[in-house]
Scaffold this motif. Structure first.
Motif, short mmCIF file in Angstrom:
data_model
loop_
_atom_site.label_atom_id
_atom_site.label_comp_id
_atom_site.label_asym_id
_atom_site.label_seq_id
_atom_site.Cartn_x
_atom_site.Cartn_y
_atom_site.Cartn_z
N THR A 1 0.90 -0.83 -0.16
CA THR A 1 -0.32 -0.36 -0.10
C THR A 1 1.04 1.32 -0.28
N LYS B 1 2.32 1.38 -3.54
CA LYS B 1 1.42 1.56 -4.75
C LYS B 1 0.90 3.64 -4.19
N ASN B 2 0.47 4.25 -2.93
CA ASN B 2 0.32 5.26 -2.67
C ASN B 2 0.80 6.65 -3.14
N SER B 3 2.58 5.93 -3.56
CA SER B 3 3.40 6.62 -3.64
C SER B 3 3.51 7.81 -4.87
N ASP B 4 4.63 8.67 -4.99
CA ASP B 4 4.08 9.39 -6.49
C ASP B 4 5.30 8.56 -7.21
#
Length: 412
Positions: free
Chosen positions: A93, A96-99
């Motif tokens: 997660t 996935k939520n990184s830039d």
């Protein structure tokens, strides 16, 4: 085409991988900037250029603000949350939520998932219950994501690896002794043909689960450096274990086109390999052709044919060096649906070739010069024509025609 060749004579780990990529030219500032896209804190990066066994390389390390380094899998029970643990799903997660780019997210998630699957099988727990030491997971995240970032910054098209050396004997971990190769590494070998050689003279681990995950997900092919690949640059990434020898990962940037700029002979022999295909999609055939070209094929093409019972099919033809029949037979069998490959060694007459650089009003253009019995053919490199067209706003055909006219004047 630029290839990264990993010479894993002393195994591989995450810090060795990043170290060697930094040694090949990736800037630590660029790596730090990209890692900030994870939105994680609690660590800093250290990269020192130093000698080991009188050979200079890069010693990379993730320095944690608190706690110790990665301890790998941690047992977890349903009745309480292990305060020093982080689910595999939590790590995925975070990624996935990184830039970060989708490519890096996909690669890093794939590596963590491979490690998680192996730990799940070894310790007989469901994949979603696999935990890693919380501080250690931070170390692993930086090593794994950092390796994917550094590879992207290096701009290589293909990753190739030698046979990988591992040690022997046992290592001590939190739950007691563990055999080498460690169980997670051994489990990741299941169903693969990754070549690993155990060194009986080294009594410790050389391949870490992180290193094996990187190999399994990111490496495109295994083997030696071929005669069509020229070495552009060499780097070393140092490991932390005391192996009693030179503990480093060596890597080279290879340029396949550079080694073929000059061809002095007019006669040689090549292997022509063929296979009939009637049950593959166009996309998978395109992928197979790409892999064959990346492996050093001289040419790859498909010819429409009619097969048994009127079925339409494709004849795959691969032209390669005469001494690479086994290599390309294996690649064809692996990447296509065929169950057999035909081949023959044929003689050919070829034009002598070289590459020169010609100054023009657009900039320097690379020319391919071919000669045979007084005949001369000179053509501009496609990439240069495309670059000049984009830069000037003119069409590709216009630039190519103008350059060809200039070339014909110069050559004649």
């Amino acid at each position: 085409m630029r290839t990264l060749y990993l010479d894993a004579f002393s195994g591989i780990s995450g810090d060795m991988m990043i170290g060697v990529l930094l040694d090949l030219g990736v800037k630590i500032e660029d790596l730090k900037a990209e890692l900030q896209k994870l939105h994680l804190t609690g660590y800093s990066l250290s990269a020192q250029k130093k000698p080991k066994n009188a050979i200079y390389g890069t010693d990379f390390d993730v320095v944690l603000d608190h706690g110790s380094k990665d301890t790998g899998f941690v047992e977890h029970h349903h009745d309480h949350h292990h305060g020093g643990a982080r689910h595999l799903t939590e790590i995925l997660t975070i990624i996935k939520n990184s830039d970060l780019s989708e490519k890096i997210k996909r690669q890093a998630s794939g590596i963590f998932t491979e490690i998680g699957k192996a730990e799940s099988q070894v310790h007989q727990v469901p994949l979603n219950e696999v935990h890693f030491h919380e501080v250690g997971a931070l170390d692993s995240i930086v090593d794994i994501v950092g390796s994917c970032i550094a590879l992207d910054l290096l701009h290589v098209d293909h990753i190739k690896c030698s046979t990988i050396s591992d040690g022997s004997g046992f290592i001590n971990v939190a739950h007691g002794q563990m055999p080498v190769p460690v169980p997670a590494v051994m489990q990741m070998r299941v169903g693969t043909s990754i070549p690993i050689k155990q060194r009986t003279d080294v009594h410790t681990e050389l391949i870490t689960p992180t290193g094996m995950g990187i190999i399994k997900v990111l490496v495109d092919s295994f083997g030696t450096i071929s005669e069509t690949e020229a070495v552009e640059k060499v780097g070393y990434g140092f490991g932390k274990r005391d192996t009693g020898g030179f503990n480093a990962l060596r890597a080279m940037i290879l340029d396949r086109s550079a080694s073929r700029r000059t061809i002095a002979t007019t006669h040689d022999q090549v292997a022509v390999l063929k296979a009939n295909l009637d049950n593959q999609t166009g996309e998978s055939l395109g992928y197979a052709a790409k892999r064959l070209f990346e492996a050093g094929a001289l040419d790859v093409f498909l010819t429409p044919i009619q097969m048994k019972k009127g079925r339409p099919g494709q004849l795959l033809t691969v032209i390669a060096s005469a001494n690479q029949v086994t290599k390309f037979t294996q690649l064809i069998l692996k990447n296509t649906a065929t169950k057999g490959v035909r081949y023959q060694i044929v003689k050919r007459t070829i034009m002598q070739r070289k590459e020169i650089v010609l100054p023009t009003d657009y900039g320097d253009v690379h020319l391919k010069i071919a000669q045979f019995n007084g005949m001369v053919k000179a053509t501009p490199e496609y990439d240069d024509v495309a670059h000049f067209a984009m830069q000037s706003g003119e069409t590709f055909d216009y630039i190519q025609t103008r350059l060809q006219a200039l070339i014909d004047t110069k050559i004649s």
